[in-house]
Design an enzyme around this catalytic site. Sequence first.
Site, short mmCIF file in Angstrom:
data_model
loop_
_atom_site.label_atom_id
_atom_site.label_comp_id
_atom_site.label_asym_id
_atom_site.label_seq_id
_atom_site.Cartn_x
_atom_site.Cartn_y
_atom_site.Cartn_z
CB SER A 36 -0.99 0.23 1.40
OG SER A 36 0.27 0.06 3.10
CG ASN A 37 3.15 4.45 1.63
OD1 ASN A 37 3.51 5.08 0.69
ND2 ASN A 37 3.99 5.45 3.13
CG PHE A 82 10.13 -2.73 9.31
CD1 PHE A 82 10.55 -3.98 9.37
CD2 PHE A 82 10.71 -1.71 9.77
CE1 PHE A 82 11.35 -4.55 9.37
CE2 PHE A 82 12.35 -1.76 10.55
CZ PHE A 82 12.89 -2.78 10.43
CB SER A 126 8.04 6.29 15.93
OG SER A 126 7.81 7.72 15.86
CE1 TYR A 150 4.00 7.40 14.33
CE2 TYR A 150 3.32 5.63 12.55
CZ TYR A 150 4.23 6.23 13.35
OH TYR A 150 5.47 5.85 13.50
CE LYS A 154 4.97 2.74 14.51
NZ LYS A 154 5.56 1.53 13.96
NE ARG A 291 4.82 18.54 9.80
CZ ARG A 291 5.82 17.69 9.19
NH1 ARG A 291 5.07 17.37 8.73
NH2 ARG A 291 6.47 17.79 10.78
C1 WQD Z 1 11.09 16.98 9.82
C2 WQD Z 1 11.15 18.68 10.27
C3 WQD Z 1 9.07 19.86 10.46
C4 WQD Z 1 8.41 18.75 6.00
C5 WQD Z 1 7.72 12.83 11.60
C6 WQD Z 1 6.92 11.70 12.69
C7 WQD Z 1 7.32 10.66 13.26
C8 WQD Z 1 8.67 9.70 12.46
C9 WQD Z 1 9.59 10.93 12.09
C10 WQD Z 1 7.26 7.76 11.63
C11 WQD Z 1 10.60 19.64 11.18
C12 WQD Z 1 10.55 20.36 8.66
C13 WQD Z 1 9.46 19.17 7.74
C14 WQD Z 1 8.41 20.05 4.82
C15 WQD Z 1 9.84 21.43 7.18
N1 WQD Z 1 7.16 9.13 11.24
N2 WQD Z 1 9.52 20.13 7.69
N3 WQD Z 1 9.37 20.88 5.86
O1 WQD Z 1 8.05 15.35 11.61
O2 WQD Z 1 9.69 15.30 12.87
O3 WQD Z 1 8.84 13.23 12.80
O4 WQD Z 1 8.30 11.42 10.69
O5 WQD Z 1 7.41 7.07 12.73
O6 WQD Z 1 6.75 9.46 13.35
O7 WQD Z 1 6.04 12.58 13.14
O8 WQD Z 1 10.06 15.07 10.64
O9 WQD Z 1 10.76 14.85 8.61
O10 WQD Z 1 8.39 15.79 9.26
O11 WQD Z 1 9.82 17.23 10.22
O12 WQD Z 1 9.98 22.43 7.66
O13 WQD Z 1 8.25 20.40 3.99
O14 WQD Z 1 11.38 19.26 9.26
O15 WQD Z 1 8.64 20.95 10.64
O16 WQD Z 1 10.92 20.35 12.09
P1 WQD Z 1 9.21 14.75 12.33
P2 WQD Z 1 9.93 15.37 8.99
#
Ligand code: WQD
Length: 338
Positions: A36-37, A82, A126, A150, A154, A291
């Site tokens: 699916s992904n 996973f 996570s 989500y 976990k 965000r």
């Molecule tokens: C990283 C930084 C954003 C996108 C998420 C999930 C976590 C795990 C990992 C599953 C932050 C900034 C992001 C963009 C941006 N997933 N950003 N512009 O949010 O730390 O973690 O992914 O397990 O559960 O919460 O990762 O890569 O989304 O963001 O500025 O287009 O980049 O604000 O500071 P995050 P991320």
Amino acid sequence: MTKTILVTGGAGFIGSHTAVELLLRDYRVVIADDLSNSSAKAIEVIKTLGSADVSFHEVDLTDEALVAQLFDEHPIEAVVHFAGLKAVGESVEKPMHYYRTNLTSTMNLLSQMAQHDVWDFVFSSSATVYGTPEQLPIPESAPTGATNPYGRTKLMIEEICQDLAAADDRWRISLLRYFNPVGAHASGQLGEDPRGIPNNLVPFVMQVAVGRREKLQVFGGDWDTPDGSGVRDYIHVVDLAAGHLAALEKLRAGCEAYNLGTGNGSSVLEIIGTAERVSGKTIPYDVVDRRSGDIATSLADPTKANRELGWRADRNLEAMLTDAWRWQSMNPMGFAEN
Ligand code: WQD
């Protein structure tokens, strides 16, 4: 005797890199993935990079009869799990889909494991289970408190695992709390290939660099961080894969959580600067509003995994983004089916 490992979600980003490392370590690998992904093309690449065959089953793990079939058909001795839905924003919009998928599939797995006398379980958890951390870097003893469905799936799965281990000491479970997995296999043949618009920073940055996207939005420039942009603990996906092998090989009775991170933080602006340097491309961006659900800083205290698993992440940010760029530049559309 070669051990057979069931890798659920093994066609996905972290699962596929872990499957390669398992093959190279002479395990026999069975992959269950509903695609699916992820893409079935990853399976062929795993066989090439791992120089070994893989049994692949396209299967919906929420169907317990299909899960039972996996255990009936293969002498599975451990499970690395996973498979699961993982988009924070989507989980807020569709909570029941997330609870039903992530919880049912995991309970089916754990039930069938017990029925087939399989007790070794490594779970893909996570850092999101920590919610908004009270202390940095974050130790495993920090309070947990997910802030979205989500993350709550976990956390619930972690608690199910704790209860199983407390009820029956045959269970040997490791809960691996990932910080921010990025990067790709050094060959450039395997990497992160999100469906649609990437939620995560590094794949979005790489898609801008390769010309698939116009511009990056930086979510907030006024965080309480050195340069005002969000700070995260990015970890190379191959280091992360090695962490799974270390956990698998160090399993003992009970249920233990481990942070898999580097202990070093990088800001969004640092990621952009490093990506521009390793790709030779300009990454245009606008600083926009924060965000919802984001936090300023997330940073792992990885000393428990270093000590108890004999594992340490040793690839730096330059290596992470160099490998991520090689994958993206060699595969501008990922596995192309997306
Ligand atoms: C990283 C930084 C954003 C996108 C998420 C999930 C976590 C795990 C990992 C599953 C932050 C900034 C992001 C963009 C941006 N997933 N950003 N512009 O949010 O730390 O973690 O992914 O397990 O559960 O919460 O990762 O890569 O989304 O963001 O500025 O287009 O980049 O604000 O500071 P995050 P991320």
